[in-house]
Design a protein around this motif. Structure first.
Motif, PDB file in Angstrom:
ATOM      1  N   GLY A 180       0.029  -0.139  -8.678  1.00  0.00           N
ATOM      2  CA  GLY A 180       0.194  -0.943  -9.874  1.00  0.00           C
ATOM      3  C   GLY A 180      -0.097  -2.411  -9.637  1.00  0.00           C
ATOM      4  N   TYR A 181      -0.542  -2.785  -8.473  1.00  0.00           N
ATOM      5  CA  TYR A 181      -1.035  -4.110  -8.104  1.00  0.00           C
ATOM      6  C   TYR A 181       0.035  -5.190  -7.916  1.00  0.00           C
ATOM      7  CZ  TYR A 181      -5.539  -2.087  -9.239  1.00  0.00           C
ATOM      8  OH  TYR A 181      -6.641  -1.276  -9.273  1.00  0.00           O
ATOM      9  N   THR A 182       1.224  -5.044  -8.447  1.00  0.00           N
ATOM     10  CA  THR A 182       2.235  -6.095  -8.344  1.00  0.00           C
ATOM     11  C   THR A 182       2.526  -6.445  -6.889  1.00  0.00           C
ATOM     12  OG1 THR A 182       3.232  -5.415 -10.430  1.00  0.00           O
ATOM     13  CG2 THR A 182       4.588  -6.754  -8.962  1.00  0.00           C
ATOM     14  N   LYS A 183       2.742  -5.449  -6.062  1.00  0.00           N
ATOM     15  CA  LYS A 183       3.049  -5.708  -4.656  1.00  0.00           C
ATOM     16  C   LYS A 183       1.831  -6.260  -3.918  1.00  0.00           C
ATOM     17  CE  LYS A 183       6.814  -2.401  -4.395  1.00  0.00           C
ATOM     18  NZ  LYS A 183       7.362  -1.234  -3.718  1.00  0.00           N
ATOM     19  N   ILE A 184       0.637  -5.852  -4.335  1.00  0.00           N
ATOM     20  CA  ILE A 184      -0.592  -6.384  -3.736  1.00  0.00           C
ATOM     21  C   ILE A 184      -0.686  -7.877  -4.034  1.00  0.00           C
ATOM     22  CG2 ILE A 184      -3.122  -6.343  -3.875  1.00  0.00           C
ATOM     23  CD1 ILE A 184      -2.873  -3.284  -4.378  1.00  0.00           C
ATOM     24  N   PHE A 185      -0.448  -8.258  -5.294  1.00  0.00           N
ATOM     25  CA  PHE A 185      -0.490  -9.678  -5.669  1.00  0.00           C
ATOM     26  C   PHE A 185       0.576 -10.461  -4.906  1.00  0.00           C
ATOM     27  CE2 PHE A 185      -2.795 -10.062  -9.955  1.00  0.00           C
ATOM     28  CZ  PHE A 185      -3.679  -9.040  -9.641  1.00  0.00           C
ATOM     29  N   ASP A 186       1.789  -9.901  -4.816  1.00  0.00           N
ATOM     30  CA  ASP A 186       2.871 -10.567  -4.080  1.00  0.00           C
ATOM     31  C   ASP A 186       2.475 -10.786  -2.621  1.00  0.00           C
ATOM     32  OD1 ASP A 186       4.405 -10.548  -6.391  1.00  0.00           O
ATOM     33  OD2 ASP A 186       5.646  -8.838  -5.758  1.00  0.00           O
ATOM     34  N   PRO A 211      -8.053  -1.204   2.978  1.00  0.00           N
ATOM     35  CA  PRO A 211      -9.057  -1.957   3.743  1.00  0.00           C
ATOM     36  C   PRO A 211      -9.992  -2.779   2.859  1.00  0.00           C
ATOM     37  CG  PRO A 211      -8.852   0.258   4.615  1.00  0.00           C
ATOM     38  CD  PRO A 211      -8.071   0.228   3.338  1.00  0.00           C
ATOM     39  N   GLY A 212     -10.467  -2.188   1.777  1.00  0.00           N
ATOM     40  CA  GLY A 212     -11.354  -2.922   0.875  1.00  0.00           C
ATOM     41  C   GLY A 212     -10.653  -4.082   0.194  1.00  0.00           C
ATOM     42  N   ILE A 213      -9.413  -3.857  -0.216  1.00  0.00           N
ATOM     43  CA  ILE A 213      -8.646  -4.934  -0.859  1.00  0.00           C
ATOM     44  C   ILE A 213      -8.359  -6.050   0.136  1.00  0.00           C
ATOM     45  CG2 ILE A 213      -6.409  -5.517  -1.887  1.00  0.00           C
ATOM     46  CD1 ILE A 213      -6.553  -2.857  -3.404  1.00  0.00           C
ATOM     47  N   LEU A 214      -8.034  -5.699   1.374  1.00  0.00           N
ATOM     48  CA  LEU A 214      -7.795  -6.727   2.391  1.00  0.00           C
ATOM     49  C   LEU A 214      -9.037  -7.592   2.600  1.00  0.00           C
ATOM     50  CD1 LEU A 214      -5.727  -4.742   5.030  1.00  0.00           C
ATOM     51  CD2 LEU A 214      -4.945  -6.743   3.738  1.00  0.00           C
ATOM     52  N   MET A 215     -10.201  -6.973   2.619  1.00  0.00           N
ATOM     53  CA  MET A 215     -11.437  -7.744   2.833  1.00  0.00           C
ATOM     54  C   MET A 215     -11.734  -8.646   1.636  1.00  0.00           C
ATOM     55  SD  MET A 215     -11.912  -6.926   5.865  1.00  0.00           S
ATOM     56  CE  MET A 215     -13.355  -7.937   6.154  1.00  0.00           C
ATOM     57  N   MET A 216     -11.500  -8.143   0.430  1.00  0.00           N
ATOM     58  CA  MET A 216     -11.691  -8.986  -0.758  1.00  0.00           C
ATOM     59  C   MET A 216     -10.669 -10.123  -0.772  1.00  0.00           C
ATOM     60  SD  MET A 216     -14.289  -8.275  -2.582  1.00  0.00           S
ATOM     61  CE  MET A 216     -14.009  -8.917  -4.211  1.00  0.00           C
ATOM     62  N   ALA A 217      -9.436  -9.822  -0.387  1.00  0.00           N
ATOM     63  CA  ALA A 217      -8.395 -10.850  -0.356  1.00  0.00           C
ATOM     64  C   ALA A 217      -8.718 -11.909   0.693  1.00  0.00           C
ATOM     65  CB  ALA A 217      -7.035 -10.214  -0.082  1.00  0.00           C
ATOM     66  N   LYS A 218      -9.272 -11.499   1.819  1.00  0.00           N
ATOM     67  CA  LYS A 218      -9.672 -12.467   2.847  1.00  0.00           C
ATOM     68  C   LYS A 218     -10.705 -13.421   2.283  1.00  0.00           C
ATOM     69  CE  LYS A 218     -11.650 -13.122   7.428  1.00  0.00           C
ATOM     70  NZ  LYS A 218     -12.500 -14.223   7.044  1.00  0.00           N
ATOM     71  N   LYS A 219     -11.715 -12.878   1.639  1.00  0.00           N
ATOM     72  CA  LYS A 219     -12.756 -13.722   1.039  1.00  0.00           C
ATOM     73  C   LYS A 219     -12.140 -14.647  -0.012  1.00  0.00           C
ATOM     74  CE  LYS A 219     -16.770 -15.222  -0.363  1.00  0.00           C
ATOM     75  NZ  LYS A 219     -17.332 -16.397   0.277  1.00  0.00           N
ATOM     76  N   SER A 279       0.861  -1.191   0.000  1.00  0.00           N
ATOM     77  CA  SER A 279       0.000   0.000   0.000  1.00  0.00           C
ATOM     78  C   SER A 279       0.887   1.226   0.000  1.00  0.00           C
ATOM     79  CB  SER A 279      -0.935   0.005   1.205  1.00  0.00           C
ATOM     80  OG  SER A 279      -0.211   0.094   2.405  1.00  0.00           O
ATOM     81  N   GLN A 280       0.398   2.244  -0.663  1.00  0.00           N
ATOM     82  CA  GLN A 280       1.111   3.519  -0.643  1.00  0.00           C
ATOM     83  C   GLN A 280       0.267   4.533   0.109  1.00  0.00           C
ATOM     84  OE1 GLN A 280       2.673   4.650  -4.482  1.00  0.00           O
ATOM     85  NE2 GLN A 280       3.609   2.663  -4.763  1.00  0.00           N
ATOM     86  N   CYS A 281      -0.760   5.059  -0.531  1.00  0.00           N
ATOM     87  CA  CYS A 281      -1.602   6.004   0.219  1.00  0.00           C
ATOM     88  C   CYS A 281      -2.472   5.247   1.217  1.00  0.00           C
ATOM     89  CB  CYS A 281      -2.446   6.852  -0.720  1.00  0.00           C
ATOM     90  SG  CYS A 281      -3.969   6.097  -1.326  1.00  0.00           S
ATOM     91  N   GLY A 282      -2.779   3.985   0.937  1.00  0.00           N
ATOM     92  CA  GLY A 282      -3.521   3.135   1.863  1.00  0.00           C
ATOM     93  C   GLY A 282      -5.024   3.267   1.807  1.00  0.00           C
ATOM     94  N   PHE A 283      -5.540   4.155   0.975  1.00  0.00           N
ATOM     95  CA  PHE A 283      -6.980   4.382   0.968  1.00  0.00           C
ATOM     96  C   PHE A 283      -7.750   3.151   0.493  1.00  0.00           C
ATOM     97  CE2 PHE A 283     -10.982   6.469   0.150  1.00  0.00           C
ATOM     98  CZ  PHE A 283     -11.045   7.348   1.211  1.00  0.00           C
ATOM     99  N   CYS A 284      -7.237   2.437  -0.476  1.00  0.00           N
ATOM    100  CA  CYS A 284      -7.910   1.254  -1.014  1.00  0.00           C
ATOM    101  C   CYS A 284      -7.658   0.012  -0.172  1.00  0.00           C
ATOM    102  CB  CYS A 284      -7.439   0.981  -2.434  1.00  0.00           C
ATOM    103  SG  CYS A 284      -5.688   0.482  -2.519  1.00  0.00           S
TER     104      CYS A 284
END
Length: 160
Positions: free
Chosen positions: A140-146, A106-114, A99-104
């Protein structure tokens, strides 16, 4: 006109009076005081407000608080299993700089949990599809996927 609503938030029973047109997002942030769930676009396009309702992801800006009556709601604050421990996803996001700004986040974490609840070893394509309703403007999503793949491995190794 206000209506009494009872639901469970992160395992804790809640009862509150809400206007019939109040979104679950506003009720969680303003009435319950859980500000981790973010108000992004407020029209269901960005996914920043994603929470789990009865285990299913929803955009909290698109569901009314009265629709949560008798249901279980999990927010990003509910991920943390203890005061001194993070959920593996939260830990992986920190370690991978997901995360950089971190605004997205929480939502991404919840989707990733599911996603990981349903599929403990997702492929990149399955992660891409699973996060398709969540927009990140910074990473750019790469670090999120990692981070998600790393958390999946750690969670798999921790299973008995």
């Amino acid at each position: 006109m206000k209506r009494m609503v009872e639901f469970i938030v992160n395992g804790e029973a809640r009862e509150m009076a809400v206007d019939g047109c109040r979104s679950l997002l506003d009720a969680l942030r303003d009435d319950v005081g859980l500000t981790g769930t973010k108000k992004g676009c407020d029209v269901g396009d960005c996914g920043a407000c994603t929470v789990l309702v009865d285990g299913e992801p929803v955009n909290a800006c698109l569901i009314l608080a009265v629709e949560a009556e008798g249901r279980s709601v999990e927010t990003v604050e509910g991920l943390q299993p203890g005061v001194d421990r993070l959920h593996p996803l939260q830990d992986a996001f920190m370690r991978h700089g997901a995360s950089q700004c971190g605004f997205c986040t929480p939502g991404i974490l919840m989707m990733a949990k599911k996603l990981l609840d349903d599929n403990p070893s997702p492929t990149d394509e399955e992660i891409r599809f699973g996060l398709s309703g969540n927009i990140c403007r910074c990473t750019g999503y790469t670090k999120i996927f990692d981070a998600i793949k790393s958390a999946a491995r750690e969670m798999e190794a921790a299973r008995p």
